[in-house]
Design an enzyme around this catalytic site. Structure first.
Site, PDB file in Angstrom:
ATOM      1  N   GLU A  56      -8.642   3.546 -17.811  1.00 21.51           N
ATOM      2  CA  GLU A  56      -8.086   4.184 -16.624  1.00 21.51           C
ATOM      3  C   GLU A  56      -6.554   4.146 -16.725  1.00 21.51           C
ATOM      4  OE1 GLU A  56      -8.976   2.002 -13.037  1.00 21.51           O
ATOM      5  OE2 GLU A  56      -9.364   3.853 -11.944  1.00 21.51           O
ATOM      6  N   CYS A 111      -9.217   6.731  -7.684  1.00 16.73           N
ATOM      7  CA  CYS A 111     -10.277   6.114  -8.485  1.00 16.73           C
ATOM      8  C   CYS A 111     -11.202   7.160  -9.080  1.00 16.73           C
ATOM      9  CB  CYS A 111     -11.068   5.122  -7.646  1.00 16.73           C
ATOM     10  SG  CYS A 111     -11.620   5.808  -6.096  1.00 16.73           S
ATOM     11  N   GLY A 164     -10.618  -1.399  -5.381  1.00 14.75           N
ATOM     12  CA  GLY A 164      -9.474  -1.712  -6.229  1.00 14.75           C
ATOM     13  C   GLY A 164      -9.884  -1.706  -7.690  1.00 14.75           C
ATOM     14  N   SER A 165      -9.205  -2.518  -8.471  1.00 15.81           N
ATOM     15  CA  SER A 165      -9.419  -2.479  -9.919  1.00 15.81           C
ATOM     16  C   SER A 165     -10.713  -3.190 -10.316  1.00 15.81           C
ATOM     17  CB  SER A 165      -8.239  -3.154 -10.619  1.00 15.81           C
ATOM     18  OG  SER A 165      -8.171  -4.500 -10.223  1.00 15.81           O
ATOM     19  N   THR A 166     -11.245  -2.785 -11.450  1.00 13.43           N
ATOM     20  CA  THR A 166     -12.464  -3.421 -11.960  1.00 13.43           C
ATOM     21  C   THR A 166     -12.206  -4.892 -12.275  1.00 13.43           C
ATOM     22  OG1 THR A 166     -13.355  -1.329 -12.739  1.00 13.43           O
ATOM     23  CG2 THR A 166     -14.179  -3.312 -13.835  1.00 13.43           C
ATOM     24  N   GLU A 178     -15.980  -1.058  -4.818  1.00  9.36           N
ATOM     25  CA  GLU A 178     -15.679   0.328  -5.196  1.00  9.36           C
ATOM     26  C   GLU A 178     -14.502   0.242  -6.155  1.00  9.36           C
ATOM     27  OE1 GLU A 178     -14.253   3.433  -5.858  1.00  9.36           O
ATOM     28  OE2 GLU A 178     -13.472   3.636  -3.820  1.00  9.36           O
ATOM     29  N   GLY A 226     -12.294  -6.711  -9.029  1.00 12.36           N
ATOM     30  CA  GLY A 226     -13.680  -6.618  -8.543  1.00 12.36           C
ATOM     31  C   GLY A 226     -14.568  -7.634  -9.246  1.00 12.36           C
ATOM     32  N   LYS A 261      -7.342  -6.938   4.709  1.00 18.63           N
ATOM     33  CA  LYS A 261      -6.083  -7.169   3.996  1.00 18.63           C
ATOM     34  C   LYS A 261      -5.659  -5.886   3.287  1.00 18.63           C
ATOM     35  CE  LYS A 261      -4.688  -8.339  -0.005  1.00 18.63           C
ATOM     36  NZ  LYS A 261      -3.401  -7.642  -0.202  1.00 18.63           N
TER      37      LYS A 261
END
Ligand code: NDP
Length: 775
Positions: free
Chosen positions: A390, A297, A241-243, A263, A246, A189
């Site tokens: 971030e 990232c 992607g984002s924490t 990641e 995740g 995706k």
């Protein structure tokens, strides 16, 4: 009108736009786009994807529903056995064909990527696309070598892959190439903002003869991603992607048995010492923070500069910022393109407006489109929110340090641990500090170096797992063999012996000493026929906190040499051997099994762990730069582990030995049915020079201890071989600080087969240290 003399006087660039006619013709011919499922186009409700530099609509693509995801997973499942059954060479030929397709269509893919993301064509053409091709070439080689070099490993099955918008095609390559090489099939995706290059790639893959169903693309937003994560027939999720997302995926997959790699984000330090080549460091910094507009990232987003040179460095940096050209991403002379969306400009502007630091911005930037000026904020304290969070935009924050020790402290003062850049001409200093920086990737006098041969991935809340190199393949293979179901936990019961006839009740073992349990409760230990063998303490969450604190304090163990750790493990074997009869008798009493044979196997295992302590070596990856990328196995840190009930001594020393050999500290929950084996082991630890806090042992209920140990923020990894049903709770609680997990999902681990590669991999994280060389 400008004449040549004017141009010489001003050195102004003229426009140098890349032609986009071919790509626009392709879009006109192919849009609207459907999903690519089982080699066919499947249309759904449409949504629009935009060029963020202009706001224009590029194409309409389909919003993937749960039914689309289901169809794609079914197609991938159907295709997988045949794909995995191809020889490595046959799969290598397919991957080679994909690499060639990428190279043949590189310009169109680069232009399409720039249109959809707003990144400068210079980057998509010269960095993203060559790396995409490199990933397919490299993994063609991995497919070719799999049978010989990864014996005992096979494909995981169907992989769900979810990727972000900052490197759409590159992230596709990072995920698809190793998955296909190892015999998996894929449902991918792409991000909702940037689906187009994945769709063009799917078309190229079809043209290259990739069998249908091997690569399926379902476009859509986060709900499509969530449906893929939730699908019961997906064997592995790979996410970038984002924490925040995740963490949600970690929770959603907890206890399902799905393999997972994450990641995630970062706030990577860029450390400049006073002896650095300052001009190179400034140039590197431009790349670190303004490459892809800082939407990277691993962006070097936190400048830590030696106080003595801070003013000079900032002045040079500002002068360089003034020369940056921000504008039309298709212009070949542009340094910084647009952000991914206008809403992101507003988000970044909002963060910058709040700061109390001193703001310097380069300009001007185009007034239409999602452009934001390169920005430097100086004078921030290391705890400032902008130093911690971030920003994911072209904003660099800066602070100063005085000593190398302070530089490391500041660098590590973050919940993230993805990358770090280190600039100094002193090689001793660089190689001394690199291992001390808590990050998965360290660049010495360089930044943003990436390659298919070198592991990429983070520590702490930057996620887990590696992409690239041999380490990356682990995420796409599993050991061959059918796992056996563990019998449900059965703790023998019986009559307590009369007072006065019991053995002494062992305490807990924390920080190298026996420690009274906090709660003061004990439980009886009974043999298989109900004989009372003794009592052990019931540890609680306070005991866990004490044990974790002791393990955290014993960090010196992680800095010891493999040689020293080997000696201590051999010494443990010697002391266990001296008590062999006592351990054998105790094992027999608790399990009814042949204790002597198990003690022998445990001694053998301790020797194996000792042997590996100084032999589990890193690799110098064959990266195409003048320099080296060292993949160094580093200890994970503090591991919480739940011991197995079967072959309890052998299982326990396998866990303790592997964790110790690789430099970790351990909090071990003793096997519930044979806790006395663990408490007897205190004597072995005490007499073998094991420093206090390296191994801490608790007794008690696994089900009660699991959420607290797995949820503890200072525990870096949690393993379970327990017969108790705790895999799900461990994975859910682990989401808090995104600790690594290795749990059994109720399957038995065969401790008789050493399987040391699995233990050593779980006990280490590969840290990639890049050292370019040459003048
Ligand atoms: P997200 O983490 O939201 O998105 C990454 C991918 O996950 C996208 O494909 C997204 O779909 C999908 N997704 C979103 N929600 C779910 C879910 N619940 N389950 C499964 N998949 C999901 O990143 P964003 O694009 O929203 O960016 C937000 C922030 O994330 C950035 O500002 C940045 O801080 C960070 N980020 C980090 C990246 C990295 O490389 N580490 C890359 C991109 C962003 P969709 O795009 O359709 O929402």
């Amino acid at each position: 009108m400008t004449d040549v003399a004017d141009i010489f006087a001003t050195l102004e660039y003229g426009p140098a736009p890349e032609a986009d006619g071919e790509v626009r013709a392709w879009l006109a011919a192919k849009a609207p786009f459907g999903h690519v499922i089982d080699g066919a186009q499947v249309m759904g409700d449409g949504f629009k994807t935009h060029n963020p530099a202009t706001g224009e609509v590029l194409a309409e693509v389909s919003q993937g529903t749960a039914a689309d995801v289901d169809a794609a997973v079914k197609a991938a499942r159907r295709a997988q056995p045949e794909w995995a059954a191809l020889s490595g060479h046959q799969r290598a030929r397919h991957l080679y064909a994909l690499a060639r397709q990428v190279q043949k269509h590189a310009r169109a893919l680069a232009v399409l990527e720039t249109l959809d993301t707003g990144k400068p064509i210079r980057e998509s053409r010269d960095i993203d696309l060559p790396l995409v091709a490199r990933h397919f070439y490299y993994h063609a080689g991995m497919a070719q070598l799999m049978a010989e070099n990864l014996p005992g490993h096979e494909a995981i099955g169907v992989c769900g892959q979810i990727i972000p918008w900052n490197f759409p095609l590159l992230m596709l390559a990072w995920k698809v190439a190793p998955a296909l090489a190892m015999g998996n099939t894929v449902v991918l995706k792409p991000a909702e903002q940037t689906p187009l290059t994945a769709l063009m790639f799917a078309e190229l893959a079809q043209a290259a003869g990739l069998p249908k169903g091997v690569l399926n693309i379902v476009t859509g937003d986060g709900t499509t991603g969530a449906a893929l994560v939730a699908h019961p027939d997906v064997d592995k999720i790979a996410f970038t992607g984002s924490t925040t997302v995740g963490r949600a995926i970690r929770e959603a997959t907890a206890g399902t048995g799905k393999a997972l790699t994450l990641e995630l984000g970062g706030k990577s330090p860029y450390i400049v010492f006073d002896d650095a080549d300052i001009d190179s460091a400034v140039e590197g910094l431009v790349d670190a923070i303004w490459f892809n507009g800082g939407q990277v990232c691993c962006a070097g987003a936190r400048l830590l500069v030696h106080e003595a040179i801070a003013d000079r460095f900032h002045d040079k940096l500002k002068a360089r910022m003034d020369g940056l050209r921000v504008g039309d991403p298709l212009d070949k002379c542009i340094d910084v393109g647009s952000l991914i969306a206008a809403s992101d400009c507003a988000r970044v502007a909002g963060l910058v407006e709040q700061t109390e630091g001193e703001v310097y911005q380069a300009g001007p930037v185009p007034q239409t489109g999602a452009f934001y000026p390169p920005t430097l904020i100086t004078g921030l304290h290391s705890s400032d929110p902008l130093m911690q969070e971030e920003i994911f935009g072209p904003v660099l924050v800066s602070t100063t340090f005085r000593t190398p020790v302070e530089a490391v402290q500041l660098a590590n003062n973050t919940r993230y641990g993805l990358a770090a850049s280190l600039w100094t001409e002193n090689v001793n200093l660089a190689l001394d500090l690199a291992p001390k920086l808590e990050a998965g990737i360290i660049w010495v006098n360089a930044t943003n170096l990436m390659d298919a041969a070198a592991g990429f991935g983070g520590t702490k809340e930057s996620g887990f797992g590696r992409e690239g190199g041999w380490a990356g393949l682990r995420a796409y293979t599993k050991p061959v063999g059918d796992a056996k179901k563990l019998p449900a936990l059965h703790i023998p019961t019986g009559e307590m012996a009369a007072a006065g006839t019991l053995d002494r009740t062992p305490k807990l073992y924390i920080g190298g000493k026996q420690a009274r349990p906090d709660g003061g409760y004990v439980r009886g230990v009974f043999g298989p026929k109900g004989a009372c063998l003794g009592e052990v303490a019931e540890a609680n969450r306070k005991d866990i906190r004490n044990a974790v604190e002791a393990a955290a304090k014993a960090s010196g163990w992680s800095k010891t040499s493999g040689h020293l750790r080997a000696q201590i493990l051999y010494y443990m074997a010697e002391n266990l051997s001296a008590r062999a009869d006592e351990f054998a008798a105790r094992l027999h009493a608790q399990t009814g099994q042949d204790g002597a044979a198990e003690v022998e196997a445990a001694l053998d295992r301790l020797f194996t762990c000792a042997a590996w302590a100084d032999k589990y070596e890193g690799r110098a990856a064959g990266v195409p730069i003048r320099g080296i990328a060292l993949g160094m196995p580093s200890p994970v840190g503090v591991i919480g582990a739940f011991a197995a009930e079967q072959t309890p001594l052998l299982a326990m020393v396998s866990v303790v030995g592997a964790a110790m050999a690789m430099g970790n500290r351990l909090v071990l929950a003793a096997p519930e049915t044979a806790p006395l084996t663990a408490t007897d082991f205190y004597q072995v630890l005490d007499t073998s020079d094991v420093p206090g806090g390296v191994v801490n042992i608790l007794t008690g209920s696994h089900a009660e201890l699991a959420p607290h140990l797995a949820g503890h923020m200072e525990v870096d990894a949690c393993w379970s071989f327990s017969s108790a049903d705790i895999s799900g709770v461990i994975e859910r609680e682990a989401a808090g600080n995104l600790k690594r997990t290795w749990v059994n999902y109720g399957q038995a681990h065969d401790f008789a087969a050493p399987q040391m590669d699995r233990f050593l991999e779980a006990a280490t994280e590969v840290k990639t240290i890049w050292v370019p060389y040459g003048e």
